[in-house]
Design a protein around this motif. Structure first.
Motif, mmCIF file in Angstrom:
data_model
loop_
_atom_site.group_PDB
_atom_site.id
_atom_site.type_symbol
_atom_site.label_atom_id
_atom_site.label_comp_id
_atom_site.label_asym_id
_atom_site.label_seq_id
_atom_site.Cartn_x
_atom_site.Cartn_y
_atom_site.Cartn_z
ATOM 1 N N ARG A 171 -43.566 28.956 29.349
ATOM 2 C CA ARG A 171 -42.901 27.862 30.060
ATOM 3 C C ARG A 171 -43.582 27.644 31.410
ATOM 4 O O ARG A 171 -43.949 28.589 32.083
ATOM 5 N N ASP A 172 -43.651 26.388 31.760
ATOM 6 C CA ASP A 172 -44.261 26.041 33.054
ATOM 7 C C ASP A 172 -43.235 26.258 34.165
ATOM 8 O O ASP A 172 -42.208 25.582 34.226
ATOM 9 N N SER A 173 -43.472 27.265 34.961
ATOM 10 C CA SER A 173 -42.528 27.607 36.031
ATOM 11 C C SER A 173 -42.817 26.857 37.316
ATOM 12 O O SER A 173 -42.269 27.179 38.361
ATOM 13 N N GLY A 174 -43.657 25.845 37.267
ATOM 14 C CA GLY A 174 -43.940 25.063 38.464
ATOM 15 C C GLY A 174 -45.111 25.630 39.220
ATOM 16 O O GLY A 174 -45.818 26.537 38.769
ATOM 17 N N PRO A 175 -45.297 25.148 40.403
ATOM 18 C CA PRO A 175 -46.442 25.611 41.187
ATOM 19 C C PRO A 175 -46.323 27.090 41.545
ATOM 20 O O PRO A 175 -45.245 27.603 41.802
ATOM 21 N N VAL A 176 -47.426 27.749 41.532
ATOM 22 C CA VAL A 176 -47.463 29.163 41.864
ATOM 23 C C VAL A 176 -47.224 29.337 43.353
ATOM 24 O O VAL A 176 -47.708 28.555 44.172
ATOM 25 N N ALA A 177 -46.429 30.390 43.691
ATOM 26 C CA ALA A 177 -46.133 30.638 45.101
ATOM 27 C C ALA A 177 -47.422 30.875 45.867
ATOM 28 O O ALA A 177 -48.274 31.655 45.451
ATOM 29 N N GLY A 178 -47.557 30.216 47.003
ATOM 30 C CA GLY A 178 -48.745 30.380 47.823
ATOM 31 C C GLY A 178 -49.852 29.410 47.485
ATOM 32 O O GLY A 178 -50.838 29.329 48.219
ATOM 33 N N SER A 179 -49.694 28.686 46.399
ATOM 34 C CA SER A 179 -50.722 27.725 46.021
ATOM 35 C C SER A 179 -50.619 26.479 46.882
ATOM 36 O O SER A 179 -49.579 26.200 47.476
ATOM 37 N N PRO A 180 -51.709 25.679 47.000
ATOM 38 C CA PRO A 180 -51.653 24.438 47.785
ATOM 39 C C PRO A 180 -50.566 23.491 47.314
ATOM 40 O O PRO A 180 -49.909 22.836 48.125
ATOM 41 N N ARG A 181 -50.342 23.448 45.988
ATOM 42 C CA ARG A 181 -49.315 22.563 45.463
ATOM 43 C C ARG A 181 -47.930 23.010 45.929
ATOM 44 O O ARG A 181 -47.074 22.188 46.282
ATOM 45 N N ARG A 182 -47.736 24.329 45.931
ATOM 46 C CA ARG A 182 -46.444 24.875 46.380
ATOM 47 C C ARG A 182 -46.223 24.596 47.864
ATOM 48 O O ARG A 182 -45.117 24.253 48.285
ATOM 49 N N ARG A 183 -47.254 24.725 48.675
ATOM 50 C CA ARG A 183 -47.118 24.469 50.105
ATOM 51 C C ARG A 183 -46.814 23.002 50.372
ATOM 52 O O ARG A 183 -46.010 22.679 51.240
ATOM 53 N N ARG A 184 -47.480 22.115 49.614
ATOM 54 C CA ARG A 184 -47.199 20.684 49.789
ATOM 55 C C ARG A 184 -45.770 20.354 49.391
ATOM 56 O O ARG A 184 -45.103 19.517 50.018
ATOM 57 N N PHE A 185 -45.300 21.033 48.367
ATOM 58 C CA PHE A 185 -43.927 20.805 47.912
ATOM 59 C C PHE A 185 -42.916 21.230 48.988
ATOM 60 O O PHE A 185 -41.952 20.513 49.281
ATOM 61 N N ILE A 203 -39.821 17.812 55.384
ATOM 62 C CA ILE A 203 -39.882 16.482 55.999
ATOM 63 C C ILE A 203 -38.695 15.627 55.559
ATOM 64 O O ILE A 203 -38.081 14.917 56.367
ATOM 65 N N SER A 204 -38.343 15.704 54.268
ATOM 66 C CA SER A 204 -37.218 14.906 53.778
ATOM 67 C C SER A 204 -35.899 15.336 54.433
ATOM 68 O O SER A 204 -35.047 14.500 54.751
ATOM 69 N N LYS A 205 -35.734 16.644 54.682
ATOM 70 C CA LYS A 205 -34.516 17.111 55.362
ATOM 71 C C LYS A 205 -34.433 16.560 56.774
ATOM 72 O O LYS A 205 -33.381 16.087 57.216
ATOM 73 N N LEU A 232 -35.854 13.902 57.914
ATOM 74 C CA LEU A 232 -35.657 12.458 57.894
ATOM 75 C C LEU A 232 -34.187 12.096 57.752
ATOM 76 O O LEU A 232 -33.724 11.096 58.318
ATOM 77 N N PHE A 233 -33.438 12.910 57.003
ATOM 78 C CA PHE A 233 -32.002 12.655 56.876
ATOM 79 C C PHE A 233 -31.264 12.989 58.179
ATOM 80 O O PHE A 233 -30.271 12.358 58.523
ATOM 81 N N VAL A 234 -31.729 13.999 58.903
ATOM 82 C CA VAL A 234 -31.072 14.429 60.141
ATOM 83 C C VAL A 234 -31.489 13.567 61.329
ATOM 84 O O VAL A 234 -30.741 13.431 62.301
ATOM 85 N N LEU A 235 -32.665 12.956 61.244
ATOM 86 C CA LEU A 235 -33.235 12.232 62.377
ATOM 87 C C LEU A 235 -32.317 11.147 62.939
ATOM 88 O O LEU A 235 -32.178 11.038 64.163
ATOM 89 N N PRO A 236 -31.663 10.304 62.116
ATOM 90 C CA PRO A 236 -30.764 9.280 62.709
ATOM 91 C C PRO A 236 -29.651 9.882 63.563
ATOM 92 O O PRO A 236 -29.350 9.353 64.640
ATOM 93 N N ALA A 237 -29.060 10.984 63.103
ATOM 94 C CA ALA A 237 -27.996 11.619 63.883
ATOM 95 C C ALA A 237 -28.544 12.205 65.184
ATOM 96 O O ALA A 237 -27.908 12.105 66.244
ATOM 97 N N VAL A 238 -29.731 12.799 65.121
ATOM 98 C CA VAL A 238 -30.343 13.372 66.327
ATOM 99 C C VAL A 238 -30.646 12.277 67.338
ATOM 100 O O VAL A 238 -30.370 12.420 68.543
ATOM 101 N N LEU A 239 -31.201 11.160 66.874
ATOM 102 C CA LEU A 239 -31.498 10.045 67.772
ATOM 103 C C LEU A 239 -30.228 9.469 68.389
ATOM 104 O O LEU A 239 -30.196 9.125 69.578
#
Length: 321
Positions: free
Chosen positions: A16-30, A36-38, A40-47
């Motif tokens: 089974r494909d367990s997703g990107p391997v820990a420490g891999s570039p794909r995992r870091r980008r993920f 960043i998405s978290k 972005l959700f908090v940014l309006p309240a902070v502003l």
């Protein structure tokens, strides 16, 4: 019946494909994308907090160290005066009067609001006909605009044509100068503020009482703990966190009350109802001495913070013990 022999190859389980391997570039980008998405959700309240709360506090603090007047709005330059605004405020003849009035107004309002609110909360905890309807009526003073409530109470407490003096006149009582007597004005203002604050105290304390399990009262009744003993050993310890919230919020709110006092007496007569909040308002928006008004406001903020920290520390220490 089929049996496996030594030559039969074992069937490997599907991979089974367990997703990107820990420490891999794909995992870091993920992980970066999730972070960043978290934000972005908090940014309006902070502003929102920074623009509408952070900036006014910083600006008010800076103004308290400047000679900020109406001329500043035209020239754009406010001379730096250091602690002079605070020195002028503390050495003013009104400072001791406003401090005393603020203390009396706050303590009187909080004690009466809390006592009456707790009594009403205990009363409405019992089931009786029209209980829900009466609880909803209790919220009316809280829902009315404060300036409208102040105008109505100013008419009620008027010395010549006020409804209260007319009612007392039926029993032969002479008209009482509720709002024009230096010895009675502060009492009248406290009474109006108590009337306005009872719904908040009663509602929050009633919610706290709803969270106390009935099984505790039933078990205590078997040991003879009813009435005052049940309140002392069960009700009060159970609602103590709610009490802390009510008192802290009540004190902070009462310290900054302006509209009620201005609507009733304007800080008079003879500064008998002048508090730090109303003094800051008059300095800033009547005399246009914004620097001194900001200094008074900051003193009021410090008093509120000191009370909140000390009270919460004492409450937490009492709970831990």
């Amino acid at each position: 019946m089929t049996t496996l022999n030594a030559e039969t190859p074992a069937i490997a389980p599907p991979v089974r494909d367990s997703g990107p391997v820990a420490g891999s570039p794909r995992r870091r980008r993920f992980r970066l994308a999730r972070s960043i998405s978290k934000w972005l959700f908090v940014l309006p309240a902070v502003l929102f907090v920074l623009v509408f709360f952070g900036y006014p506090i910083v600006k008010n603090l800076a103004m308290s160290f400047q000679d900020y007047t109406t001329t500043t709005f035209y020239t754009g330059e406010a001379p730096w005066v250091g602690l002079q605004n605070y020195i002028t405020t503390v050495t003013s003849s009104l400072f001791s009067t406003t401090m005393l009035n603020t203390a009396l107004f706050t303590i009187g309002s909080i004690v009466l609001q809390f006592a009456i609110g707790l009594g009403l909360a205990l009363f409405f905890k019992r089931n009786f006909p029209l209980g829900g309807f009466l609880r909803s009526l209790l919220l009316l003073p809280w829902l009315l605009p404060l300036i409208a409530s102040s105008a109505v109470w100013k008419w009620i407490l008027d010395q010549d044509s006020g409804a209260l003096n007319q009612f007392l006149g039926v029993f032969g009582v002479h008209p009482v100068p509720w709002l024009v007597s230096p010895s009675l004005a502060l009492i009248a203002v406290i009474g109006v503020n108590v009337w306005l604050g009872i719904p908040f105290n009663a509602t929050i304390l009633y919610s706290g009482l709803q969270g106390v399990p009935e099984e505790l009262y039933e078990a205590a009744a078997l040991d003879g703990a009813v009435g005052w003993r049940a309140f002392r050993h069960i009700t009060w310890p159970s609602i103590r966190p709610v009490v802390s919230v009510v008192i802290v919020l009540g004190v902070v709110y009462t310290l900054k009350v302006v509209d009620v006092i201005l609507g009733l007496t304007g800080g008079g007569p003879a500064n008998s109802t002048q508090t730090l909040a109303t003094w800051a308002y008059q300095k800033s928006f009547v005399q246009f001495a914004f620097g001194e008004g900001a200094a008074i406001s900051n003193i009021l903020i410090v008093i509120s913070l000191v009370f909140a920290v000390v009270y919460l520390y004492m409450s937490r220490k009492e709970v831990d013990e």
